[in-house]
Design an enzyme around this catalytic site. Structure first.
Site, PDB file in Angstrom:
ATOM      1  CE  LYS A 124      -3.888   1.854   2.962  1.00 32.92           C
ATOM      2  NZ  LYS A 124      -4.744   1.394   3.908  1.00 32.92           N
ATOM      3  CB  SER A 139      -7.970   3.108   3.158  1.00 35.50           C
ATOM      4  OG  SER A 139      -6.994   2.605   4.075  1.00 35.50           O
ATOM      5  CB  SER A 187      -8.323   0.000   6.153  1.00 32.43           C
ATOM      6  OG  SER A 187      -9.141   1.078   6.182  1.00 32.43           O
TER       7      SER A 187
END
Length: 540
Positions: A81, A156, A180
């Site tokens: 990420k 996310s 997330s």
């Protein structure tokens, strides 16, 4: 052959790499080819590191041929990420603010993976500053769900989940502040583990909320998740919240255990919050999953957990306040450079009184006793990971049980925030698909630093079902199409500021239950829960 390689798990790939049946060069090339084929639909990456990955693959191949095999992750391609600092590689946090930021250091977790021989192939798309559950990013475009690119992948860590589900990376790193890692894992049909707070270092990971953030992996299977977590976990002196609890070899403890591997295990479920207002298809699949757990020997029992919904509100209160503190300087001078779907949350945090924030942390510390009492009755807790399946990117509303709702509103999508609030470990594993072909996830929560038991139950369930073998139907797009789609403009559904006129009275009422001497911890630490001798026998 390359396409088959890309679809394999770590468990399948590692022995082939060690025995020199396949080369890290072949494997990296297979993942880069998969990125080429799918990125036009998915927009799962902000940065793709083809040349660097190929060079690292050649180095790994040389090491392995010469007898220097580092272990299970040697030669395995992964993504991260774009919150994880990567030396010499752009790290944007999915934002305009840091669109050109290039750190001169790696995060601790990335360092540990590289030292283990894993190969970074790219940085994944994320909801801006990790502040949302949809991955609808205004600056880099939305990441999309591999099972249906019209749908959100969750957030996310949506780009991370999309990459793993589509096999453009064998695993990825995500973060989890309110769900997330687990929510996108559920919506994309893969596995995501949020370990105990402090178990995995967050040094070099851009924060959303210091006292709620967790780092962890998204993988293709429970075995893979256990293997990666064994590398990531462990004390880091550079992270003041890091725990020095010993880290077991999680994967070595995974055993089938015969026909009833969960015999003697007490697994609880709670109607309040977790099972309220579920999509009917989600509820059906979760009910079926609980029957499987029962067939595996578990004692399924209902438990009552007080104040759950209120504590989810308190969780959002803490997150907003800490988010404002993190972004205050940039927000005061560059507020227009923050996306419209995260500005209201920062504005809410700005208005939260310091005394109210400290009161939420007092409540949180005291609430540990509530959870400790719950776990005197059970060993694990199961729940849906999300209340609804993936919905359309940019959708302003969905119909849920006959009502039109904004799926981004607090309490509509996720059923994950309590595990961030209490800091307990929790995993999401696939438990079926809706009639529209969209994945649904089963969430299993354990007690602090007992990830082994969480893995054991998740693995037993995974082995008893067929969901592990289900693969994403792929589409092929060329690189020019990918670039064009990445630049698309989608309608952004603006989130509303949280209503402090509602939140503050809730906080005041809850605070009446606090002992006068209750204090907030300087660093939140989840308290270990005593285990029965039977439970110790099960996990040891």
């Amino acid at each position: 052959m390359n396409k088959q390689l890309a679809d394999m798990s770590i468990q399948e790939l590692a022995p082939k790499i060690e025995n020199k049946e396949i080369s890290p060069v072949e494997l990296v090339e297979a993942c880069l080819q998969r990125i080429e084929e799918t990125e036009g639909d998915l927009n799962a990456y902000i940065s793709i590191l083809g040349d660097q990955a190929r060079e690292q693959a050649r180095q790994s191949e040389t090491e392995i041929v010469n007898g220097f095999y580092r272990g299970t992750l040697h030669g395995i391609p992964f993504a991260a990420k774009d919150l994880y600092a990567t030396k010499g590689i752009k790290t944007t946090a999915g934002s305009k603010i840091f669109q050109d930021f290039v750190p001169d250091y790696d995060s601790t977790t990335v360092t540990r993976l590289i030292d283990a021989g894993a190969i970074l192939v790219g940085k994944n798309n994320t909801h801006e500053f990790a502040s949302g559950g949809t991955n609808e990013n205004e600056h880099f475009g939305p990441a999309r769900n591999p099972w249906n690119p019209q749908m959100i992948p969750g957030g996310s860590s949506g780009g991370s989940a999309a990459a793993v589900a589509s096999s453009s990376a064998v695993f990825s790193l995500g973060t989890d502040t309110g769900g997330s890692i687990r929510m996108p894992a559920a919506l994309c049909g893969i596995v995501g583990i949020k370990a105990t707070y402090g178990r995995v270092s967050r040094k070099g990971v851009f924060p959303l909320s210091w006292s709620l953030d967790h780092a962890g992996p998204l993988t293709k299977s429970v075995w893979d998740a256990a293997t990666v977590l064994s590398v990531l976990a462990g004390y880091d002196p550079m992270d003041p919240t890091s725990s020095d609890e010993p880290v077991p070899d999680y994967a070595s403890a995974l055993e089938s255990g015969g026909d009833r591997p969960l015999a003697g295990l007490r697994i609880g479920w709670c109607q309040a919050y977790y099972f309220d207002n579920l999509d009917p298809e989600v509820k059906l699949l979760i009910d079926q999953a609980m029957l499987v757990l029962s067939d595996l020997g578990a004692d399924i029992r209902e438990v009552k957990i007080p104040y759950l919904e209120q504590m989810v509100q308190v969780h959002s209160f803490i997150s907003a306040a800490e988010m404002y503190a993190i972004h205050a300087q940039n927000f005061s001078t560059r507020s227009e450079d923050f996306g419209s779907n995260i500005r209201p949350r920062i504005e809410t945090g700005k208005e939260i009184p310091a005394g109210a924030y400290l009161e939420t942390q007092r409540l949180r510390q005291n609430y540990q006793e509530v959870w400790s009492n719950v776990y005197q009755e059970i060993d694990l807790l199961v729940a849906p990971t999300t209340a609804i399946p993936a919905f359309q990117v940019g959708a302003e509303s969905i119909t849920l049980n006959g009502q039109e709702v904004n799926p981004r509103d607090l309490g509509i999508l996720g059923r994950t925030a309590p595990s961030n609030f209490n800091g307990y470990p929790a995993i999401s594993v696939p438990c079926g698909y809706t009639t529209a072909g969209l994945p649904v996830g089963l969430q299993i929560q354990g007690t602090p630093f007992e990830e082994s038991l969480v893995f054991q139950a998740a693995y037993a369930y995974e082995m008893a079902t067929a969901w592990l073998s289900k693969k994403v139907p792929l589409v092929n797009l060329n690189r020019n199409e990918r670039i064009e789609k990445k630049q698309e403009v989608i309608p952004m559904v603006k989130t509303e500021k949280q209503n402090l006129d509602v939140l503050l009275p809730i906080l005041a009422e809850l605070s009446k239950s606090l002992p006068a001497d209750a204090e907030p911890a300087a660093f939140f630490t989840p308290k270990k829960v005593s285990m029965s001798s039977k439970l110790v026998e099960l996990i040891r």
